[in-house]
Design a protein around this motif. Structure first.
Motif, PDB file in Angstrom:
ATOM      1  N   LYS A   2      25.947  23.241 -39.474  1.00 25.68           N
ATOM      2  CA  LYS A   2      26.986  24.108 -39.355  1.00 25.68           C
ATOM      3  C   LYS A   2      28.458  23.013 -39.304  1.00 25.68           C
ATOM      4  O   LYS A   2      29.558  23.771 -39.866  1.00 25.68           O
ATOM      5  CB  LYS A   2      27.092  24.582 -37.749  1.00 25.68           C
ATOM      6  CG  LYS A   2      27.138  23.377 -36.704  1.00 25.68           C
ATOM      7  CD  LYS A   2      27.022  24.264 -35.290  1.00 25.68           C
ATOM      8  CE  LYS A   2      26.945  23.065 -34.203  1.00 25.68           C
ATOM      9  NZ  LYS A   2      27.054  24.091 -32.716  1.00 25.68           N
ATOM     10  N   TYR A   3      28.318  21.757 -39.142  1.00 25.41           N
ATOM     11  CA  TYR A   3      29.313  20.949 -39.292  1.00 25.41           C
ATOM     12  C   TYR A   3      29.973  20.826 -40.918  1.00 25.41           C
ATOM     13  O   TYR A   3      31.033  20.901 -41.104  1.00 25.41           O
ATOM     14  CB  TYR A   3      29.020  19.759 -38.828  1.00 25.41           C
ATOM     15  CG  TYR A   3      28.941  19.686 -36.995  1.00 25.41           C
ATOM     16  CD1 TYR A   3      30.080  19.840 -36.245  1.00 25.41           C
ATOM     17  CD2 TYR A   3      27.502  19.574 -36.702  1.00 25.41           C
ATOM     18  CE1 TYR A   3      29.794  20.147 -34.874  1.00 25.41           C
ATOM     19  CE2 TYR A   3      27.464  19.689 -35.293  1.00 25.41           C
ATOM     20  CZ  TYR A   3      28.415  20.014 -34.617  1.00 25.41           C
ATOM     21  OH  TYR A   3      28.058  20.213 -33.236  1.00 25.41           O
ATOM     22  N   PHE A   4      28.676  20.659 -41.853  1.00 27.10           N
ATOM     23  CA  PHE A   4      28.860  20.617 -43.114  1.00 27.10           C
ATOM     24  C   PHE A   4      29.467  22.116 -43.694  1.00 27.10           C
ATOM     25  O   PHE A   4      30.486  22.214 -44.352  1.00 27.10           O
ATOM     26  CB  PHE A   4      27.608  20.334 -43.892  1.00 27.10           C
ATOM     27  CG  PHE A   4      27.858  20.375 -45.440  1.00 27.10           C
ATOM     28  CD1 PHE A   4      28.398  19.550 -46.005  1.00 27.10           C
ATOM     29  CD2 PHE A   4      27.416  21.663 -46.081  1.00 27.10           C
ATOM     30  CE1 PHE A   4      28.555  19.508 -47.404  1.00 27.10           C
ATOM     31  CE2 PHE A   4      27.832  21.744 -47.396  1.00 27.10           C
ATOM     32  CZ  PHE A   4      28.203  20.702 -48.083  1.00 27.10           C
ATOM     33  N   PHE A   5      29.037  23.316 -42.954  1.00 25.84           N
ATOM     34  CA  PHE A   5      29.486  24.603 -43.516  1.00 25.84           C
ATOM     35  C   PHE A   5      30.861  24.834 -43.153  1.00 25.84           C
ATOM     36  O   PHE A   5      31.674  24.947 -43.994  1.00 25.84           O
ATOM     37  CB  PHE A   5      28.517  25.413 -42.619  1.00 25.84           C
ATOM     38  CG  PHE A   5      29.028  27.037 -43.039  1.00 25.84           C
ATOM     39  CD1 PHE A   5      28.699  27.732 -44.162  1.00 25.84           C
ATOM     40  CD2 PHE A   5      29.957  27.393 -42.032  1.00 25.84           C
ATOM     41  CE1 PHE A   5      28.964  29.058 -44.233  1.00 25.84           C
ATOM     42  CE2 PHE A   5      30.350  28.861 -42.481  1.00 25.84           C
ATOM     43  CZ  PHE A   5      29.736  29.561 -43.635  1.00 25.84           C
ATOM     44  N   PHE A   6      31.219  24.268 -41.917  1.00 31.98           N
ATOM     45  CA  PHE A   6      32.504  24.580 -41.455  1.00 31.98           C
ATOM     46  C   PHE A   6      33.712  23.608 -41.985  1.00 31.98           C
ATOM     47  O   PHE A   6      34.877  23.909 -42.296  1.00 31.98           O
ATOM     48  CB  PHE A   6      32.882  24.670 -39.869  1.00 31.98           C
ATOM     49  CG  PHE A   6      32.276  26.128 -39.371  1.00 31.98           C
ATOM     50  CD1 PHE A   6      33.147  27.133 -39.570  1.00 31.98           C
ATOM     51  CD2 PHE A   6      30.978  26.291 -38.743  1.00 31.98           C
ATOM     52  CE1 PHE A   6      32.475  28.438 -39.010  1.00 31.98           C
ATOM     53  CE2 PHE A   6      30.562  27.216 -38.411  1.00 31.98           C
ATOM     54  CZ  PHE A   6      31.470  28.447 -38.371  1.00 31.98           C
ATOM     55  N   GLY A   7      33.174  22.380 -42.311  1.00 35.27           N
ATOM     56  CA  GLY A   7      33.985  21.461 -43.027  1.00 35.27           C
ATOM     57  C   GLY A   7      34.352  21.733 -44.432  1.00 35.27           C
ATOM     58  O   GLY A   7      35.508  21.720 -44.810  1.00 35.27           O
ATOM     59  N   THR A   8      33.175  22.422 -45.138  1.00 39.21           N
ATOM     60  CA  THR A   8      33.633  23.124 -46.554  1.00 39.21           C
ATOM     61  C   THR A   8      34.280  24.115 -46.388  1.00 39.21           C
ATOM     62  O   THR A   8      35.197  24.242 -47.331  1.00 39.21           O
ATOM     63  CB  THR A   8      32.184  23.523 -46.965  1.00 39.21           C
ATOM     64  OG1 THR A   8      31.451  22.250 -47.382  1.00 39.21           O
ATOM     65  CG2 THR A   8      32.337  24.012 -48.351  1.00 39.21           C
ATOM     66  N   LEU A   9      34.114  24.941 -45.435  1.00 44.31           N
ATOM     67  CA  LEU A   9      35.234  26.340 -45.244  1.00 44.31           C
ATOM     68  C   LEU A   9      36.636  25.805 -44.856  1.00 44.31           C
ATOM     69  O   LEU A   9      37.600  26.450 -45.427  1.00 44.31           O
ATOM     70  CB  LEU A   9      34.417  26.986 -43.939  1.00 44.31           C
ATOM     71  CG  LEU A   9      35.403  28.270 -43.664  1.00 44.31           C
ATOM     72  CD1 LEU A   9      35.195  29.334 -44.841  1.00 44.31           C
ATOM     73  CD2 LEU A   9      34.675  29.151 -42.301  1.00 44.31           C
ATOM     74  N   PHE A  10      36.813  24.660 -44.155  1.00 43.92           N
ATOM     75  CA  PHE A  10      38.221  24.351 -43.848  1.00 43.92           C
ATOM     76  C   PHE A  10      38.860  23.872 -45.066  1.00 43.92           C
ATOM     77  O   PHE A  10      39.974  24.417 -45.681  1.00 43.92           O
ATOM     78  CB  PHE A  10      38.133  23.218 -42.934  1.00 43.92           C
ATOM     79  CG  PHE A  10      39.585  22.568 -42.815  1.00 43.92           C
ATOM     80  CD1 PHE A  10      40.328  22.874 -41.607  1.00 43.92           C
ATOM     81  CD2 PHE A  10      40.118  21.488 -43.690  1.00 43.92           C
ATOM     82  CE1 PHE A  10      41.631  22.271 -41.523  1.00 43.92           C
ATOM     83  CE2 PHE A  10      41.198  20.941 -43.625  1.00 43.92           C
ATOM     84  CZ  PHE A  10      42.094  21.374 -42.399  1.00 43.92           C
ATOM     85  N   SER A  11      38.166  22.908 -45.926  1.00 48.29           N
ATOM     86  CA  SER A  11      38.747  22.706 -47.322  1.00 48.29           C
ATOM     87  C   SER A  11      38.936  23.663 -48.247  1.00 48.29           C
ATOM     88  O   SER A  11      39.917  23.846 -49.114  1.00 48.29           O
ATOM     89  CB  SER A  11      37.859  21.357 -47.863  1.00 48.29           C
ATOM     90  OG  SER A  11      36.720  21.996 -48.286  1.00 48.29           O
ATOM     91  N   ALA A  12      37.940  24.786 -48.292  1.00 48.95           N
ATOM     92  CA  ALA A  12      37.985  25.847 -49.065  1.00 48.95           C
ATOM     93  C   ALA A  12      39.344  26.858 -48.733  1.00 48.95           C
ATOM     94  O   ALA A  12      39.922  27.215 -49.532  1.00 48.95           O
ATOM     95  CB  ALA A  12      36.805  26.716 -48.923  1.00 48.95           C
ATOM     96  N   ILE A  13      39.530  27.173 -47.601  1.00 48.10           N
ATOM     97  CA  ILE A  13      40.603  27.940 -47.080  1.00 48.10           C
ATOM     98  C   ILE A  13      42.024  26.972 -47.566  1.00 48.10           C
ATOM     99  O   ILE A  13      42.884  27.741 -47.953  1.00 48.10           O
ATOM    100  CB  ILE A  13      40.677  28.174 -45.500  1.00 48.10           C
ATOM    101  CG1 ILE A  13      39.410  28.907 -45.148  1.00 48.10           C
ATOM    102  CG2 ILE A  13      41.919  28.805 -44.840  1.00 48.10           C
ATOM    103  CD1 ILE A  13      39.286  28.987 -43.677  1.00 48.10           C
TER     104      ILE A  13
END
Length: 459
Positions: free
Chosen positions: A260-271
């Motif tokens: 989940k940390y990788f997922f949301f870290g990727t989501l942050f940079s994507a946004i």
């Protein structure tokens, strides 16, 4: 000795990445001359830029496969050779079709090398120094494409657009010779099979989604040019993801997304990347269509902000290393929100100076956030940097293409379908900026809930 070999190899990769990344945007100032020489419309000529971006999106997911299958030196020289061939063909191109093909070949080389440069960095540099070196990498890779259009314009005005490709060919040929002698470092490789079905699905998903969304600005929601490619892309993506979890040797191991940390870290940079790419479209649109400035002035408005963002690409990781990534990302969100809220004060008589200065606020936020977020996200799953880097880069590339399109669609929809020199369009720009600020607030929530300073506690 290994560190020396590693650092010399990394240096060659970074120099190569800077040169190849400059090729992405350098031709934008030559589009007018290419239109004249080949007697084509701007819609056709812009494909020398768009085709490059599309191919980058396709090649990035393959980076994990390449690093597992081939030697570092082989990858480097092969990608540079592809770029060299593309540059030579572009230099002698007799028509626009050949020139676009040449750009596709160039992009194949760039698409292989750029993400693999990050992988080499993560493997060569100790993890505690990742933020510092990623900051340096972000600065170098950022400054090259930012200054390329200006340098390209000077070269084009002096000796013509073809000379740009000749210069690239000479530089890359020299770099190939240096790499053949200097690069000694190798990582463990093996017979990692290429799943052809996964490759086809990957190509269809990346091209379909990016092609469809990038056409919205010109074609609206046309069935053939927009809706059909997006539907094909989304279906292919779903099939691709399902297949990666069900085969023994996936093209791209997506298990990192279960963290989940990788997922949301990727989501942050994507946004963050979504808003950056969206801004790069709506700001020139505001400057030209609403405040009636010319294209040169709209470029000048964004230039200081671009340079500031590049500087903070370097400063951000240094601050994250000293104060913790969580504080830096929250500061990034604060500047980003403030920047877009300030943009809501723009009107049809806003001065160039005011826009130029206030864009710097938003740029600080973008520069502070991207590199620290990417580095932290990869560090969370540091045992699998190949797939993690490929996933992170691919998601950002696709989301960036979507962001550019969605921003234009939102602004046009808020303006009632036609952006022009009127109060409705001014309000539409403000409403679009508000949407961007809301996305930045969502990013801040992600940081509060999921981004932690001590990554080792999350593994």
């Amino acid at each position: 000795m290994k560190l020396d070999r590693g650092m010399s190899t990394l240096l060659i990769f970074i120099i190569a990445a800077a040169i190849l990344s400059a090729a992405q945007s350098v031709v934008t100032t030559g589009i007018d001359g290419i239109m004249t020489d080949f007697h084509v419309s701007s819609t056709t000529a812009q494909w020398i830029y768009s085709s490059f971006l599309l191919v980058l999106g396709v090649m990035i997911p393959l980076s994990a496969f390449f690093t597992r299958r081939f030697k570092v030196k082989t990858i480097l020289i092969s990608s540079l050779t592809l770029f060299l061939i593309g540059s030579i063909i572009a230099y002698v191109a007799p028509n626009i079709v050949v020139l676009i093909i040449a750009r596709v070949i160039q992009a194949c080389g760039s698409g292989i090398l750029l993400p693999i440069t990050q992988i080499v960095l993560f493997k060569v540099i100790p993890e505690e120094k990742w933020q510092v070196y990623m900051g340096l990498f972000g600065f170098i890779i950022g400054i090259a494409p930012a200054l390329a259009p200006t340098a390209g314009g000077f070269i084009i005005d002096s000796v013509g657009w073809r000379s740009i490709f000749l210069i690239f060919a000479i530089l890359v040929a020299i770099l190939i010779l240096i790499a053949a002698v200097v690069v000694k470092l190798e990582f463990e490789t093996g017979h990692y099979p290429l799943d052809i079905i996964s490759l086809i699905l990957c190509v269809l998903s990346c091209v379909g989604i990016m092609f469809g969304f990038s056409n919205i600005a010109q074609k609206g929601f046309d069935l053939i040019w927009v809706i059909l490619p997006i539907v094909i892309g989304v279906i292919s993506l779903v099939l691709f993801v399902k297949r990666q979890f069900n085969i023994k040797t996936p093209l791209l191991d997506l298990r990192a997304l279960k963290n989940k940390y990788f997922f949301f870290g990727t989501l942050f940079s994507a946004i963050l990347y979504f808003t950056m790419c969206g801004l790069n479209v709506i700001m020139p649109l505001f400057a030209q269509s609403i405040t009636s400035h010319d294209a040169t002035t709209s470029g000048i408005i964004l230039l200081p902000a671009t340079l500031v963002m590049i500087v903070f690409n370097f400063i951000g990781p240094l601050m994250a290393n000293k104060f913790g990534v969580r504080k830096v990302l929250l500061l990034s969100c604060a500047f980003t929100v403030l920047g877009y809220l300030i943009m809501m004060t723009y009107n049809s008589s806003t001065s160039v100076e005011y826009m130029l200065v206030t864009q710097v606020v938003r740029a600080i936020g973008a520069g502070l956030g991207l590199m620290p977020a990417v580095t932290w996200t990869i560090a969370v799953v540091s045992g699998d940097v190949e797939d993690a880097t490929a996933i992170n880069n691919t998601v950002r590339q696709i989301i960036g293409a979507i962001g550019s399109a969605i921003a234009v669609v939102l602004m046009a929809a808020f303006a009632g379908g036609n952006v022009g020199h009127n109060s409705v369009s001014v309000a539409a720009f403000g409403q679009t900026s508000l949407v961007m600020s809301v996305l930045a607030i969502i990013s801040a929530v992600i940081v509060i809930l999921y981004i932690k300073d001590e990554i080792h506690d999350l593994m």
